[in-house]
Scaffold this motif. Structure first.
Motif, short mmCIF file in Angstrom:
data_model
loop_
_atom_site.label_atom_id
_atom_site.label_comp_id
_atom_site.label_asym_id
_atom_site.label_seq_id
_atom_site.Cartn_x
_atom_site.Cartn_y
_atom_site.Cartn_z
N ILE A 130 0.89 -1.16 0.00
CA ILE A 130 0.00 0.00 0.00
C ILE A 130 0.92 1.21 0.00
N GLU A 131 0.70 2.11 -0.93
CA GLU A 131 1.59 3.26 -1.09
C GLU A 131 0.85 4.57 -0.77
N VAL A 132 1.56 5.48 -0.14
CA VAL A 132 1.01 6.81 0.17
C VAL A 132 1.90 7.84 -0.51
N TRP A 133 1.28 8.69 -1.31
CA TRP A 133 2.00 9.68 -2.11
C TRP A 133 1.60 11.09 -1.70
N GLN A 134 2.55 11.99 -1.80
CA GLN A 134 2.29 13.41 -1.60
C GLN A 134 3.05 14.17 -2.68
N GLU A 135 2.30 14.86 -3.53
CA GLU A 135 2.89 15.60 -4.66
C GLU A 135 3.80 14.66 -5.49
N ASN A 136 3.26 13.50 -5.80
CA ASN A 136 3.93 12.48 -6.64
C ASN A 136 5.19 11.88 -6.02
N GLU A 137 5.41 12.10 -4.73
CA GLU A 137 6.54 11.49 -4.02
C GLU A 137 6.01 10.42 -3.07
N LEU A 138 6.67 9.25 -3.05
CA LEU A 138 6.29 8.19 -2.13
C LEU A 138 6.75 8.58 -0.73
N VAL A 139 5.79 8.82 0.16
CA VAL A 139 6.13 9.31 1.50
C VAL A 139 5.78 8.32 2.60
N GLY A 140 5.14 7.21 2.25
CA GLY A 140 4.80 6.22 3.26
C GLY A 140 4.19 5.00 2.62
N GLY A 141 4.07 3.96 3.44
CA GLY A 141 3.45 2.75 2.93
C GLY A 141 3.71 1.57 3.83
N LEU A 142 3.19 0.44 3.43
CA LEU A 142 3.42 -0.81 4.15
C LEU A 142 3.31 -1.96 3.18
N TYR A 143 3.80 -3.12 3.61
CA TYR A 143 3.68 -4.31 2.78
C TYR A 143 3.44 -5.53 3.66
N GLY A 144 2.97 -6.59 3.05
CA GLY A 144 2.74 -7.82 3.80
C GLY A 144 2.38 -8.95 2.86
N ILE A 145 1.98 -10.06 3.46
CA ILE A 145 1.62 -11.26 2.73
C ILE A 145 0.11 -11.42 2.75
N ASP A 146 -0.47 -11.55 1.57
CA ASP A 146 -1.91 -11.65 1.42
C ASP A 146 -2.30 -13.12 1.27
N LEU A 147 -2.99 -13.66 2.28
CA LEU A 147 -3.42 -15.06 2.25
C LEU A 147 -4.86 -15.23 1.79
N GLY A 148 -5.47 -14.13 1.37
CA GLY A 148 -6.82 -14.21 0.83
C GLY A 148 -7.91 -13.97 1.84
N GLU A 154 3.92 -6.86 7.45
CA GLU A 154 5.33 -7.08 7.71
C GLU A 154 6.06 -5.82 8.19
N SER A 155 5.93 -4.73 7.47
CA SER A 155 6.65 -3.52 7.87
C SER A 155 5.98 -2.31 7.23
N MET A 156 6.21 -1.15 7.84
CA MET A 156 5.67 0.10 7.30
C MET A 156 6.72 1.19 7.47
N PHE A 157 6.53 2.28 6.73
CA PHE A 157 7.46 3.40 6.87
C PHE A 157 6.72 4.71 6.63
N LYS A 159 7.81 8.92 5.74
CA LYS A 159 8.76 10.00 5.57
C LYS A 159 8.16 11.33 6.02
N VAL A 160 6.85 11.37 6.15
CA VAL A 160 6.15 12.53 6.70
C VAL A 160 5.16 12.03 7.74
N SER A 161 4.75 12.89 8.63
CA SER A 161 3.86 12.49 9.72
C SER A 161 2.58 11.87 9.18
N ASN A 162 2.19 10.77 9.81
CA ASN A 162 0.91 10.11 9.58
C ASN A 162 0.83 9.29 8.29
N ALA A 163 1.89 9.25 7.49
CA ALA A 163 1.79 8.56 6.20
C ALA A 163 1.55 7.07 6.37
N SER A 164 2.26 6.41 7.29
CA SER A 164 2.05 4.97 7.48
C SER A 164 0.68 4.71 8.09
#
Length: 219
Positions: A130-148, A154-157, A159-164
């Protein structure tokens, strides 16, 4: 604690140590990782350490109707300052999760070998982002394993407040609409608790994972 070999096998999760450690060793092949998540097991170790597999006695999960959105967060969502996409920049998300500096953490547990394996899992349709963009820049997101029916975060990040947080909320709302059971957040931390996650016994998590128990959500 069990020492894995080349055989694709994990011991019963009930045999895990009180620390949550179930086994050491093995490899990070996509076949073993898929078996791990379907078995209620996940890898967690730092670069230079032996591969360590966990299945904690208490599992941190989000029941999708328990998502907690504060008034201030709702205001951020309503301002539409962020654009959210699903599974459009997986490599960029996991690379940021690997490289982001975290408080009280010297290294990263997303090793280069692990990153390569999860990229393969993404190609196979298991690992998603899942990606979060601000003015076309990737500023946050997370990833994981989808079992359906369960999404194993798994992890999130951020770069600006509240993005994750924005990423997590959008994921939870999407999964609820698609009749998923829970988001697996693995282990407790205060940030996850603030979003509505709670600890449940491992045996209940395994029943949900194995589709022996179904969580009913009202529309």
């Amino acid at each position: 604690m069990y020492k894995l070999n080349n055989e694709l096998y994990f011991p019963p999760v009930e045999t895990a140590h009180s620390s949550g450690i179930l086994a050491f060793g093995g490899d990070l092949s996509v076949e073993r990782l898929i078996l791990a998540y379907k078995s209620g097991v996940f890898p967690w170790f730092e670069d230079g350490e032996e591969i360590t597999w966990f299945s904690p006695e208490w599992r941190m999960v989000l029941f999708l109707n328990q998502l907690r959105i504060t008034k201030s967060t709702r205001n951020i969502l309503n301002r539409n300052n962020f654009k959210v996409t699903f599974n459009q920049a997986f490599k960029e998300v996991i690379t940021n999760c690997q490289q982001i500096k975290r408080k009280d953490q010297l290294g990263t547990w997303i090793t280069d070998e692990m990153l390569a394996s999860y990229l393969k899992l993404h190609e196979m349709g298991y690992a998603k982002s899942i990606e979060v963009w601000q003015e076309n820049e990737l500023v946050g997101g997370l990833y994981g394993i989808d079992l359906g029916h369960v999404f194993c975060g798994e992890s999130m990040f951020s770069k600006v407040s509240n993005a994750s947080k924005i990423a997590f909320i959008h994921l939870a709302e999407k999964l609820k609409k698609e009749n998923y059971q829970v988001i697996d957040a693995q282990v407790y931390n205060e940030y996850l608790e603030s979003l509505g996650c709670e600890e449940i016994p491992r045996d209940l998590f395994m029943q949900i994972l194995k589709k022996e128990v179904f969580v009913q959500y009202e529309d």
